[in-house]
Design an enzyme around this catalytic site. Sequence first.
Site, PDB file in Angstrom:
ATOM      1  N   TYR A   1      40.293  77.546 103.639  1.00 49.52           N
ATOM      2  CA  TYR A   1      40.964  78.820 103.914  1.00 49.52           C
ATOM      3  C   TYR A   1      41.203  79.591 102.624  1.00 49.52           C
ATOM      4  O   TYR A   1      41.271  79.026 101.543  1.00 49.52           O
ATOM      5  CB  TYR A   1      42.287  78.590 104.640  1.00 49.52           C
ATOM      6  CG  TYR A   1      43.160  77.585 103.947  1.00 49.52           C
ATOM      7  CD1 TYR A   1      43.941  77.962 102.863  1.00 49.52           C
ATOM      8  CD2 TYR A   1      43.190  76.250 104.362  1.00 49.52           C
ATOM      9  CE1 TYR A   1      44.720  77.039 102.204  1.00 49.52           C
ATOM     10  CE2 TYR A   1      43.961  75.318 103.710  1.00 49.52           C
ATOM     11  CZ  TYR A   1      44.729  75.721 102.636  1.00 49.52           C
ATOM     12  OH  TYR A   1      45.488  74.804 101.986  1.00 49.52           O
TER      13      TYR A   1
ATOM     14  N   SER B   1      52.971  78.783  98.376  1.00 45.80           N
ATOM     15  CA  SER B   1      52.034  77.700  98.590  1.00 45.80           C
ATOM     16  C   SER B   1      51.644  77.607 100.053  1.00 45.80           C
ATOM     17  O   SER B   1      52.307  78.132 100.925  1.00 45.80           O
ATOM     18  CB  SER B   1      52.594  76.369  98.100  1.00 45.80           C
ATOM     19  OG  SER B   1      53.256  75.707  99.152  1.00 45.80           O
ATOM     20  N   LYS B   2      50.566  76.919 100.276  1.00 47.10           N
ATOM     21  CA  LYS B   2      50.005  76.879 101.627  1.00 47.10           C
ATOM     22  C   LYS B   2      50.772  75.980 102.575  1.00 47.10           C
ATOM     23  O   LYS B   2      50.779  76.196 103.767  1.00 47.10           O
ATOM     24  CB  LYS B   2      48.536  76.429 101.564  1.00 47.10           C
ATOM     25  CG  LYS B   2      48.211  75.392 100.490  1.00 47.10           C
ATOM     26  CD  LYS B   2      47.638  76.065  99.258  1.00 47.10           C
ATOM     27  CE  LYS B   2      47.441  75.144  98.080  1.00 47.10           C
ATOM     28  NZ  LYS B   2      46.721  75.704  96.974  1.00 47.10           N
ATOM     29  N   ARG B   3      51.424  74.984 102.043  1.00 45.75           N
ATOM     30  CA  ARG B   3      51.997  73.969 102.923  1.00 45.75           C
ATOM     31  C   ARG B   3      53.497  74.106 103.177  1.00 45.75           C
ATOM     32  O   ARG B   3      54.139  73.157 103.595  1.00 45.75           O
ATOM     33  CB  ARG B   3      51.710  72.570 102.365  1.00 45.75           C
ATOM     34  CG  ARG B   3      50.244  72.250 102.239  1.00 45.75           C
ATOM     35  CD  ARG B   3      49.642  71.807 103.557  1.00 45.75           C
ATOM     36  NE  ARG B   3      48.191  71.726 103.447  1.00 45.75           N
ATOM     37  CZ  ARG B   3      47.362  71.846 104.472  1.00 45.75           C
ATOM     38  NH1 ARG B   3      47.817  72.069 105.672  1.00 45.75           N
ATOM     39  NH2 ARG B   3      46.055  71.754 104.292  1.00 45.75           N
ATOM     40  N   LYS B   4      54.052  75.265 102.913  1.00 43.40           N
ATOM     41  CA  LYS B   4      55.493  75.385 103.103  1.00 43.40           C
ATOM     42  C   LYS B   4      55.832  76.418 104.164  1.00 43.40           C
ATOM     43  O   LYS B   4      56.867  77.061 104.123  1.00 43.40           O
ATOM     44  CB  LYS B   4      56.159  75.726 101.779  1.00 43.40           C
ATOM     45  CG  LYS B   4      56.227  74.498 100.876  1.00 43.40           C
ATOM     46  CD  LYS B   4      56.418  74.874  99.448  1.00 43.40           C
ATOM     47  CE  LYS B   4      57.877  75.060  99.113  1.00 43.40           C
ATOM     48  NZ  LYS B   4      58.037  75.463  97.711  1.00 43.40           N
TER      49      LYS B   4
END
Length: 526
Positions: free
Chosen positions: A14, A253-256
């Site tokens: 992504y 960030s992508k994971r938060k």
Amino acid sequence: MTVRTRFAPSPTGYLHIGGVRTALFNWLYARRHGGQFVLRIDDTDQQRNVDEALEPILHGFKWLGMDWDEGPDVDGPYAPYYQSQRQERYQAAAQKLIDDGLAYYDYSTNEEVQGEREAAQAEKRPFQYSRKWMAETEEQRKAFEAEGRSFVVRLKMPREGKCEFTDLVRGELSFDWALENDHVIQRSDGSCLYHLASVVDDYEFKISHVIRAEEHLPNTPRQIFIGQSLGFTIPEYAHLPYVAEPGSKRKLSKRKLEKYLKNPDFKKLNEHGQGIAERMNLTTTADSFNPVIVDFYEQVGYLPEAILNYLVLLGWSLDDKTEDFTVEEMIANFSLERVTKAPASFDGKKLFAFQDRYIQKLPLKQKTAKMLPYLQKAGLVAEPTPCDVGPKLGQIIEACGDRLKVAGDIIAYADYFFVADEDMQYDEKGFQKRLCKAGAKENLAKFREALAATDDWSKENLDKVLHQFVEAAEIKIGEIIHALRMAITGKPVGPGMFDCLAIIGKESCLKRIDQTLAKIDASCAS
RNA sequence: GCCCCCUUCGUCUAGUGGCCCAGGACGCCGGGUUCUCAGCCCGGAAACAGGGGUUCGACUCCCCUAGGGGGUACCA
């Protein structure tokens, strides 16, 4: 000197919005100076399905109109552009550093180095490796190997003096060499690490300006050391501030996602997109469909120019008032000198405001072309498009005016124009409020007769008919118009009433009113 | 722990010693207009992190403190 910049995505599947901002600045700088923009792929040998994980990223760049001069699918003089295919070059560079005494074989174990590091920390002094297991001669190597030790290759960093360089965003910078560690550049399995690879590639690709995120700032001295040791010309550096989390200064960030969704503005942006996805029966996962990922905006129907315009102002400005830039204007005006030093947090509201402004400027024909596919994805319009749909959709879009903020919004506004009369859905709350009140049914029934007697179905005439009716019946306009809207659209809100009547047409309007009158008897508690 | 970077309205920013009792944009609040919604019009609140210097004069220069962020990997 030709300006050459690069962006180095790793194939993660992504395209991250913060990454795009960094890429955009690289791209603009290259275009501004008539240079080249290179895409280098930061993959590793272990990664599988690189093409598959890269595709959405390349697609995102294409959608945004950020073209690259060299990289995947675009061969250039310095190919290959995949780091996994360049390992031999890095190894050769590592070997040269060893031969020149600027790197060394190190036979320490992880635990040994870690022990030294912790000792330094306990004594509150900067850590510096003792070089106890450094082997600079064949004899030393043999001795360590006899102990069963394996080696990595470390940089032999200077232990005095300063590393000074000019950052195009931050100005003159100075770092003590002694505080730099003897970083590993080659693993015990023989593969090489990022810092070495990056410096070698930047040199071989003839990158003139390394424009990257601030997190790389402390890494720069060691990269300069590698470059200088290898006899490379050192590129210019520009370290960009982060794109930060909504309402914070932390790096996005992508994971938060969970955390960002607590931010009301971010949440709203996300929910709006999720709603559109649902209407298209799109199966989404939080990983691939959320406002941190560029694909989200494409799916939902944002305009690339709006996204770019929003992003370019995240850390850059031209002056004290200019906010709107076409891509050409961005290219003509972009400069590193006007990049800010402090991180800029992602603001969903402002992005949405840009989108709103851009879509309102779009000519009707283009709006129609962009919105039609959404109706098809929602199953409201057949494929191939029946020939009467185009003009009708044009009328609807005009009637909706600035209510449509993204292309996908058309679904929620246009469904009742395309659905068969008997399939029209009613908003229950609205129904209760507008149709189950005293007098509503009677007014609606009476007005139905007035409509039935009307032949001129233009919105101007319908306007007149309704006003005459209101006057004759001695009621306030609101008493009939809300009930009417519910009756023919099923919704409590929407475009102008007379537009709706005109577009839906006489036959359907009467039919829907009849249907509604029947439903009032069935649904309203008396 | 050590090193580095950053700090103007809620948010993005303008400001390079006097033009600033700080300008613009998004958002927010109040009022008006409209058949709902979306708009539109009018009005409003809202910031130089703190403390020391330097200077006739500091948002702008220097120092300190505080806060925030990042780096410190056989991650990128």
